[in-house]
Write an enzyme that holds these catalytic residues in place. Structure first.
Site: not given
Length: 440
Positions: A218-219, A239
């Site tokens: 994500g960002a 992970e």
């Protein structure tokens, strides 16, 4: 014999519809997820008019999810172990089920027989000369499914990277497969907003040379990773990872030199990103894929030095409770590995568990730092486990602080327009007042 396997395996391929004919009404089926989602097999599955009562267990899938489209409920029951965008509407409408569970616990569900899988629906890389395919971009819970299911039905994709570590599946275990040559589902690197950049800068400042990193996608993780290219001797035990890690490797920031578990190698359970990422992991001996009960094993995570676990949240209350899987009663994602790594980082020598989130939601109209969490929302990381919380307004460490001190620190990194109301609400709820100290 190996040469014979290499020359003749493709001739055994059948159509996707023929491959899924092994699935019968009432069966329990595992569906490979993320970039490894076997889309042709899922599409063929819903084309079988006789199938009813089939339960599909899966983590987040990519691409279309025809099994949760209107009219499919009596035929297929989706059970998300971690919900992705394709199934959120079905979950909200009561057309699908969700199971809250630590990512590290999922393999045991299958291996123990608590969920007795009939079929594992997988996407695999082509076999090598010894007759072994690999689980490619997603080993996570898929290896346990492959080991425990009575039948394996596969899409063998020429473009699925061959990944190393514990990811092998022998051709002899595959009952039926369809042979494809198609691009994997991709997740393009995000373009961070100024807020994401500010959070990324706060997070990066907490990362020391020699740290072992766990991060999501994500960002905000991307913004943090971009600011780590000048660091030295970073390690990766996570992970999952995306393209940002490739940038760090190419910049020379990642050496994995100081890791105690799988020293010298990147360790992951799955990857999601661009074609560049998939080329990077293909047959790369410096990257090991392992099941999520190993990558997320707290007893292993803690052995690495300076573990920095970077995870996100939807809201955090003033006592430190972290909501990450739901918006009220609406399921958004899942527990995943957040708690595994938050605890592992806390136990690591000089480790730093981090929850990073924007201070507001809904276009700035709603605070993500809240006096109390929404009714129905699930606490993923408890206030006893939380340490660092980061917004664009600062980074605070809640470990060892009282409820009053936690409220002071968290209000200090809330959006300035929301701080006054948070102080008033806290005073009404706790019968104590808080000041407005600078974030620290």
């Amino acid at each position: 014999m190996g040469d014979t396997v290499a020359r003749t395996w493709a001739a055994r391929g059948v159509t996707a519809d023929e491959a899924v004919s092994a699935i019968k009404p009432g069966m329990k089926v595992f569906v490979h997820g993320a970039a490894a989602t076997p889309t042709p097999l899922l599409e063929a599955l819903v084309r079988q008019p006789h199938l009813t009562g089939v339960t599909l267990y899966h983590l987040h899938t990519a691409g279309p999810a025809p099994f949760v489209e209107p009219g499919q409920r009596e035929r297929f029951r989706s059970v998300s172990l971690f919900a992705g965008a394709p199934v959120r509407r079905a979950l909200e409408d009561g057309e699908a089920d969700f199971m809250p569970i630590f990512l590290s616990d999922i393999p045991a569900l299958f291996l123990s027989g608590r969920i007795a899988l009939d079929v594992a629906l997988l996407q695999l890389s082509p076999p090598d000369a010894h007759g072994y395919c690999t689980l490619g971009t997603s080993v996570d819970a898929a290896l346990a499914a492959a080991l425990s299911a009575g039948t394996i039905v596969a899409e063998i994709n020429e473009r699925m990277p061959r990944t190393l570590g514990n990811s092998a599946v022998p051709m002899s275990r595959i009952q039926a497969f369809t042979h494809t040559d198609r691009a994997l589902h991709e997740h393009a690197p995000s373009r961070p907003s100024p807020i994401d950049d500010a959070i990324g800068e706060q997070v990066a400042a907490l990362v020391e040379d020699g740290a072992t990193l766990q991060m999501g996608i994500g960002a905000i993780p991307d913004a943090a990773l971009r600011r780590l290219r000048g660091k030295h001797d970073l390690g990766i035990h996570t992970e999952m990872f995306s393209d940002g890690v490739v940038d760090l490797v190419e910049a020379g920031a990642v050496t994995n030199r100081h890791k105690q578990v799988h020293a010298g190698r990147i360790v992951t359970s799955f990857v999601v990103g661009s074609e560049r990422l998939y080329r990077f992991v293909h047959d790369n001996p410096s990257v090991e894929f392992h099941p999520c009960d190993r990558t997320n094993d707290t007893s292993l995570i803690r052995k690495n030095p300076r573990v920095v676990a970077i995870n996100s949240a939807l809201e955090v209350d003033l006592s430190g409770q972290v909501v990450a899987d739901s918006i009220g009663f609406r399921i958004y994602s899942g527990i995943g590995g957040q708690m595994d790594f938050i605890r592992g980082a806390a136990l690591s020598p000089q480790g730093k568990p981090i929850i990073a989130l924007p201070s507001t939601a809904a276009g700035g109209s709603m605070s993500r730092i809240v006096t109390s969490i929404k009714p129905g929302a699930g606490v993923v990381t408890t206030r006893g486990h939380v340490h660092w919380v980061v917004t664009e307004y600062g980074a605070v460490n809640l470990f060892g602080l009282t409820l009053r001190q936690r409220a002071e620190r968290l209000i200090a990194i809330a959006h300035p327009d929301m701080r006054g109301e948070l102080r008033r609400e806290f005073a009404a709820a706790r019968h104590m007042t808080v000041g407005s100290p600078a974030a620290n």
